[in-house]
Design an enzyme around this catalytic site. Structure first.
Site, PDB file in Angstrom:
ATOM      1  N   CYS A   2      19.461  23.528  51.046  1.00 47.50           N
ATOM      2  CA  CYS A   2      19.503  24.980  51.293  1.00 47.50           C
ATOM      3  C   CYS A   2      18.303  25.513  52.081  1.00 47.50           C
ATOM      4  O   CYS A   2      17.248  24.896  52.106  1.00 47.50           O
ATOM      5  CB  CYS A   2      19.589  25.806  50.010  1.00 47.50           C
ATOM      6  SG  CYS A   2      20.951  25.369  48.946  1.00 47.50           S
ATOM      7  N   GLY A  28      21.887  23.380  55.368  1.00 45.94           N
ATOM      8  CA  GLY A  28      23.088  23.685  54.597  1.00 45.94           C
ATOM      9  C   GLY A  28      24.149  24.288  55.480  1.00 45.94           C
ATOM     10  O   GLY A  28      23.879  25.258  56.192  1.00 45.94           O
ATOM     11  N   ASN A 102      16.175  28.269  46.828  1.00 46.21           N
ATOM     12  CA  ASN A 102      16.213  26.895  47.347  1.00 46.21           C
ATOM     13  C   ASN A 102      15.551  26.010  46.313  1.00 46.21           C
ATOM     14  O   ASN A 102      14.420  26.275  45.917  1.00 46.21           O
ATOM     15  CB  ASN A 102      15.458  26.829  48.684  1.00 46.21           C
ATOM     16  CG  ASN A 102      15.320  25.406  49.216  1.00 46.21           C
ATOM     17  OD1 ASN A 102      14.348  25.088  49.887  1.00 46.21           O
ATOM     18  ND2 ASN A 102      16.269  24.550  48.937  1.00 46.21           N
ATOM     19  N   GLY A 103      16.245  24.984  45.867  1.00 47.42           N
ATOM     20  CA  GLY A 103      15.672  24.077  44.874  1.00 47.42           C
ATOM     21  C   GLY A 103      16.693  23.768  43.808  1.00 47.42           C
ATOM     22  O   GLY A 103      17.894  23.901  44.041  1.00 47.42           O
ATOM     23  N   CYS A 238       7.386  17.678  48.756  1.00 47.90           N
ATOM     24  CA  CYS A 238       8.440  16.653  48.800  1.00 47.90           C
ATOM     25  C   CYS A 238       8.289  15.766  50.040  1.00 47.90           C
ATOM     26  O   CYS A 238       8.323  16.250  51.170  1.00 47.90           O
ATOM     27  CB  CYS A 238       9.790  17.362  48.838  1.00 47.90           C
ATOM     28  SG  CYS A 238      11.165  16.282  49.221  1.00 47.90           S
ATOM     29  N   TYR A 244      13.514  13.011  56.203  1.00 46.20           N
ATOM     30  CA  TYR A 244      14.852  13.304  56.713  1.00 46.20           C
ATOM     31  C   TYR A 244      15.174  14.781  56.859  1.00 46.20           C
ATOM     32  O   TYR A 244      15.751  15.203  57.850  1.00 46.20           O
ATOM     33  CB  TYR A 244      15.898  12.675  55.781  1.00 46.20           C
ATOM     34  CG  TYR A 244      17.298  13.160  56.060  1.00 46.20           C
ATOM     35  CD1 TYR A 244      18.006  12.672  57.156  1.00 46.20           C
ATOM     36  CD2 TYR A 244      17.895  14.134  55.262  1.00 46.20           C
ATOM     37  CE1 TYR A 244      19.283  13.133  57.435  1.00 46.20           C
ATOM     38  CE2 TYR A 244      19.173  14.597  55.542  1.00 46.20           C
ATOM     39  CZ  TYR A 244      19.857  14.093  56.631  1.00 46.20           C
ATOM     40  OH  TYR A 244      21.111  14.555  56.908  1.00 46.20           O
ATOM     41  N   CYS A 387      17.482  12.329  43.210  1.00 41.26           N
ATOM     42  CA  CYS A 387      16.523  13.439  43.216  1.00 41.26           C
ATOM     43  C   CYS A 387      17.123  14.587  42.409  1.00 41.26           C
ATOM     44  O   CYS A 387      18.268  14.951  42.614  1.00 41.26           O
ATOM     45  CB  CYS A 387      16.276  13.903  44.650  1.00 41.26           C
ATOM     46  SG  CYS A 387      15.334  15.429  44.721  1.00 41.26           S
TER      47      CYS A 387
HETATM   48  P1  AMP Z   1      24.152   6.303  53.707  1.00 41.39           P
HETATM   49  O1  AMP Z   1      25.165   6.148  54.786  1.00 41.39           O
HETATM   50  O2  AMP Z   1      24.748   6.803  52.420  1.00 41.39           O
HETATM   51  O3  AMP Z   1      23.290   5.108  53.498  1.00 41.39           O
HETATM   52  O4  AMP Z   1      23.198   7.500  54.136  1.00 41.39           O
HETATM   53  C1  AMP Z   1      22.182   7.275  55.050  1.00 41.39           C
HETATM   54  C2  AMP Z   1      22.291   8.244  56.190  1.00 41.39           C
HETATM   55  O5  AMP Z   1      22.434   9.577  55.703  1.00 41.39           O
HETATM   56  C3  AMP Z   1      21.052   8.202  57.035  1.00 41.39           C
HETATM   57  O6  AMP Z   1      21.494   8.147  58.380  1.00 41.39           O
HETATM   58  C4  AMP Z   1      20.322   9.506  56.767  1.00 41.39           C
HETATM   59  O7  AMP Z   1      19.878  10.064  57.970  1.00 41.39           O
HETATM   60  C5  AMP Z   1      21.335  10.398  56.115  1.00 41.39           C
HETATM   61  N1  AMP Z   1      20.834  11.049  54.882  1.00 41.39           N
HETATM   62  C6  AMP Z   1      19.866  10.651  54.076  1.00 41.39           C
HETATM   63  N2  AMP Z   1      19.736  11.477  53.015  1.00 41.39           N
HETATM   64  C7  AMP Z   1      20.649  12.435  53.153  1.00 41.39           C
HETATM   65  C8  AMP Z   1      21.028  13.575  52.396  1.00 41.39           C
HETATM   66  N3  AMP Z   1      20.403  13.887  51.267  1.00 41.39           N
HETATM   67  N4  AMP Z   1      22.043  14.330  52.882  1.00 41.39           N
HETATM   68  C9  AMP Z   1      22.678  14.018  54.021  1.00 41.39           C
HETATM   69  N5  AMP Z   1      22.371  12.946  54.770  1.00 41.39           N
HETATM   70  C10 AMP Z   1      21.373  12.159  54.356  1.00 41.39           C
END
Ligand code: AMP
Length: 449
Positions: A2, A28, A102-103, A238, A244, A387
């Protein structure tokens, strides 16, 4: 996840809030909303969809007044119904309030149960609604005192902006887990936003981050916001914002997100020194792997190439409900540059591996496109723990690093080699001058108050 924004003391408040939300759309995409305040009344518009879809000229005309708060929703708590869009608006004894958050509040269930046991009725599944009830049920005369006592009962990671008919209250939890910064608008008044990238679009000058445990009160009666230190700070920003989540052009806690990511890539290159693998080119997984791949290429002297092209019209892969849908979406989103990579040995960099869907798919499409070898590098440590502080990660069982060790993951994604950053490497890349929140990597769930 968010995004939140508050604009105070500017006649174009809702317009500026919508621009700020637009620049924080990456935080978001599920729903968005703005509440403005004018002549003793709060106006709210919220809906599912993107900022550009929800806020047209008519909506912004309706949202009159010189103060506004706004929100982009990415569901981590609550469901995905329109009722769970923010701001949360309520009428109570002292008048009207509207809240954005947010949180993630970790004691939300206990607080909600207690409120329900005492007769409260909830309209949404959101933890944010707890705060509305706690404020409404309190008997103090001043809103600031009610907010403080409501927060005393609230445990978790939070940035709140609470708008009454004439004031805005900005609060960041004592750990400062989620980012929140304050800026001065060149056209008059102030902006508070989750990320500093919002300041550029609305022409605001960065003043400082909101302090952990601080409450800022914006009121028409005073030129400058009043600052009250509600809680003793125990700063734990964080680390995943740097890995990311945040936009690379944002600055969090005085550190450029782009620079931190570049340094993560450089560190991966330094760790690879002495390896006898021969690599022809460094390739980012777009967009999140780009700064780290630039850093890796600069440090290693190996050419940087855009070997994977991203289709920008496909939404996020992460939030698709089934594995089959996630697989298809990754395929629709990322395509290999065949002519570039055929017969080559590639070093591919992404920011993180969560379930392993993206990495496995990428190695597959690169090999099908003729790549000789694919060496996968991850610009973060292994994500072993979910998380609970506002980043959307799946359950422990779905996290590939919870189930498998590095060699098993390498085998699963069919990469020739696989390396991550260590937790120490990550800390050093961000600056190592803070006690970062690293719970996804080390399982240290430190939030207790
Ligand atoms: P996965 O395909 O499940 O291994 O997710 C890894 C990919 O999702 C990476 O390319 C990251 O850039 C992206 N990513 C990592 N954390 C998140 C998140 N919390 N929400 C959305 N995308 C994420």
């Amino acid at each position: 996840m968010c995004a939140i924004v508050g604009i105070f003391g500017n006649e174009k408040a809702s317009r500026l809030a919508s621009l700020a939300l637009f620049s924080m759309q990456h935080r978001g995409q599920e729903a968005t909303g703005i509440s403005s305040s004018s002549d003793g009344k709060i106006y709210t518009i919220k809906n599912r969809g993107l900022v550009s879809e929800v806020f047209d000229n008519n909506a912004l005309e309706y949202l009159k007044g010189n103060m506004a708060i706004g929100h982009n929703r990415y569901s981590t708590a609550g469901g995905d119904s329109i009722l769970d869009a923010q701001p949360v608006f309520a009428k109570y004894k002292l008048g009207e309030i509207s809240i954005v958050h947010n949180g993630n509040l970790i004691n939300k269930k206990a607080v909600r149960q207690e409120l329900i046991d005492n007769g409260a009725i909830f309209q949404t599944g959101m933890d944010t609604e707890n705060l509305v009830h706690l404020i409404a049920k309190n008997s103090k005369d001043r809103l600031r005192d009610r907010i403080k006592e409501a927060l005393d009962k609230t445990i978790g990671a939070y940035c709140f902006i609470i708008q009454s008919r004439s004031k805005q209250f900005v609060i960041r939890d004592r750990y400062g887990i989620r980012p929140l910064s304050i800026g001065k608008l060149k056209s008059g008044g102030y902006i508070v936003a989750s990320e500093t990238c919002a300041f550029d679009l609305v022409d605001a000058e960065f003043i400082r981050d909101v302090r952990p445990g601080e409450m800022l009160i914006f009121s028409e009666k005073v030129e400058e916001p009043e600052s009250i230190q509600l809680y003793e700070p125990e700063y734990r920003p964080c680390a995943f914002e740097y890995v990311y989540f945040a936009r690379p052009d944002s600055v969090i806690d005085g550190k450029s997100v782009y620079k931190a990511r570049e340094d993560m890539g450089k560190t991966l290159a330094i760790n690879d020194r002495g390896n006898d693998i021969k690599i022809d080119m460094v390739i980012p997984v777009p967009d999140s792997g780009v700064p780290a791949a630039i850093g890796y290429a600069a440090e290693s002297g190996i050419p940087f190439e855009l070997g994977i092209i991203r289709n920008h019209y496909v939404g996020r892969t992460f939030i698709e409900p089934t594995q089959e849908m996630r697989d298809l979406k990754v395929k629709m989103k990322l395509s290999p540059m065949k002519s570039l990579i055929a017969g080559k040995s590639l070093l591919v960099i992404d920011d993180s591996i969560v379930r392993g869907t993206t990495s496995r798919r990428i190695v597959k499409i690169l090999k099908e496109a003729g790549a000789k070898e694919v060496h996968f590098r991850v610009a973060s440590p292994e994500i072993k723990f979910p998380c609970y502080y506002g980043i959307d990660t799946p359950t422990k069982e779905e996290l590939i690093s919870h189930r498998m060790n590095k060699e098993e993951i390498r085998e699963h994604i069919q990469a020739d080699t696989l390396e991550y950053l260590s937790i120490e490497d990550l800390k050093n890349s961000i600056g190592n001058d803070r006690n970062y929140a690293l719970e996804s990597f080390d399982g240290d769930y430190f939030v207790t108050k």
